[in-house]
Design a protein around this motif. Structure first.
Motif, PDB file in Angstrom:
ATOM      1  N   VAL A 119       0.857  -1.183   0.000  1.00 37.42           N
ATOM      2  CA  VAL A 119       0.000   0.000   0.000  1.00 37.42           C
ATOM      3  C   VAL A 119       0.896   1.237   0.000  1.00 37.42           C
ATOM      4  O   VAL A 119       1.798   1.347   0.839  1.00 37.42           O
ATOM      5  CB  VAL A 119      -0.916   0.019   1.239  1.00 37.42           C
ATOM      6  N   PRO A 120       0.697   2.171  -0.930  1.00 35.86           N
ATOM      7  CA  PRO A 120       1.513   3.386  -0.948  1.00 35.86           C
ATOM      8  C   PRO A 120       1.386   4.163   0.372  1.00 35.86           C
ATOM      9  O   PRO A 120       0.302   4.236   0.957  1.00 35.86           O
ATOM     10  CB  PRO A 120       0.932   4.192  -2.115  1.00 35.86           C
ATOM     11  N   THR A 121       2.494   4.730   0.811  1.00 33.30           N
ATOM     12  CA  THR A 121       2.503   5.501   2.051  1.00 33.30           C
ATOM     13  C   THR A 121       1.718   6.804   1.880  1.00 33.30           C
ATOM     14  O   THR A 121       1.421   7.220   0.744  1.00 33.30           O
ATOM     15  CB  THR A 121       3.940   5.850   2.471  1.00 33.30           C
ATOM     16  N   LEU A 122       1.433   7.460   2.993  1.00 29.34           N
ATOM     17  CA  LEU A 122       0.762   8.761   2.934  1.00 29.34           C
ATOM     18  C   LEU A 122       1.594   9.755   2.125  1.00 29.34           C
ATOM     19  O   LEU A 122       1.050  10.518   1.326  1.00 29.34           O
ATOM     20  CB  LEU A 122       0.513   9.304   4.340  1.00 29.34           C
ATOM     21  N   ALA A 123       2.909   9.731   2.320  1.00 30.19           N
ATOM     22  CA  ALA A 123       3.781  10.643   1.579  1.00 30.19           C
ATOM     23  C   ALA A 123       3.727  10.348   0.078  1.00 30.19           C
ATOM     24  O   ALA A 123       3.676  11.275  -0.741  1.00 30.19           O
ATOM     25  CB  ALA A 123       5.215  10.540   2.089  1.00 30.19           C
ATOM     26  N   GLN A 124       3.733   9.074  -0.296  1.00 31.53           N
ATOM     27  CA  GLN A 124       3.659   8.705  -1.718  1.00 31.53           C
ATOM     28  C   GLN A 124       2.320   9.126  -2.315  1.00 31.53           C
ATOM     29  O   GLN A 124       2.261   9.619  -3.446  1.00 31.53           O
ATOM     30  CB  GLN A 124       3.857   7.204  -1.890  1.00 31.53           C
ATOM     31  N   ARG A 125       1.246   8.941  -1.550  1.00 24.62           N
ATOM     32  CA  ARG A 125      -0.084   9.342  -2.040  1.00 24.62           C
ATOM     33  C   ARG A 125      -0.159  10.852  -2.223  1.00 24.62           C
ATOM     34  O   ARG A 125      -0.685  11.345  -3.225  1.00 24.62           O
ATOM     35  CB  ARG A 125      -1.167   8.882  -1.075  1.00 24.62           C
ATOM     36  N   SER A 126       0.371  11.600  -1.244  1.00 20.15           N
ATOM     37  CA  SER A 126       0.349  13.065  -1.332  1.00 20.15           C
ATOM     38  C   SER A 126       1.156  13.549  -2.528  1.00 20.15           C
ATOM     39  O   SER A 126       0.737  14.464  -3.248  1.00 20.15           O
ATOM     40  CB  SER A 126       0.889  13.687  -0.045  1.00 20.15           C
ATOM     41  N   ALA A 127       2.329  12.946  -2.747  1.00 15.71           N
ATOM     42  CA  ALA A 127       3.160  13.322  -3.892  1.00 15.71           C
ATOM     43  C   ALA A 127       2.451  13.007  -5.209  1.00 15.71           C
ATOM     44  O   ALA A 127       2.508  13.794  -6.161  1.00 15.71           O
ATOM     45  CB  ALA A 127       4.507  12.613  -3.822  1.00 15.71           C
ATOM     46  N   ALA A 128       1.788  11.856  -5.272  1.00 12.39           N
ATOM     47  CA  ALA A 128       1.053  11.485  -6.488  1.00 12.39           C
ATOM     48  C   ALA A 128      -0.082  12.479  -6.749  1.00 12.39           C
ATOM     49  O   ALA A 128      -0.271  12.921  -7.884  1.00 12.39           O
ATOM     50  CB  ALA A 128       0.507  10.067  -6.365  1.00 12.39           C
TER      51      ALA A 128
END
Length: 109
Positions: A43-52
């Motif tokens: 599952v993508p991290t919160l940071a990865q989701r925010s960057a996406a």
């Protein structure tokens, strides 16, 4: 006040049999929704989701300090078959990023 819309993230199985996560912004009435694909099963991290989301021109629209709260729900892969695999769907309210903020993100990247 800026209107919020919904971004969702779900896991899919590709034609090659490999799973991936994708995050997309639900734009009702549009034929194309902005999306970002994450390869792999984690599952993508919160940071990865925010960057996406930032790369798509959106930011999470939650109160300051509440950026980690995504709502999770489940669906079935085949709604007519209760024994089919469960599909997890996460959602969060988002709003478009202002043009200046987009330039700042591009400069940092």
């Amino acid at each position: 006040m800026t209107t919020t819309i919904t971004a969702q993230m779900s896991q899919r199985i590709g034609a090659n049999g490999r799973s991936y996560w994708r995050i997309y912004v639900c734009l009702m009435g549009e034929s194309h929704w902005p999306e970002h694909v994450f390869r792999g099963t984690k599952v993508p991290t919160l940071a990865q989701r925010s960057a996406a989301l930032a790369s798509l021109g959106y930011t999470v629209a939650l109160p300051q300090g509440a950026g980690g709260f995504w709502d999770w729900s489940e669906d079935s892969a085949d709604c007519d078959d209760p024994s089919s695999a469960v599909t997890l769907i996460a959602s969060v309210p988002v709003r478009p990023v202002q043009r200046k903020a987009l330039r700042d993100v591009a400069r940092v990247s």
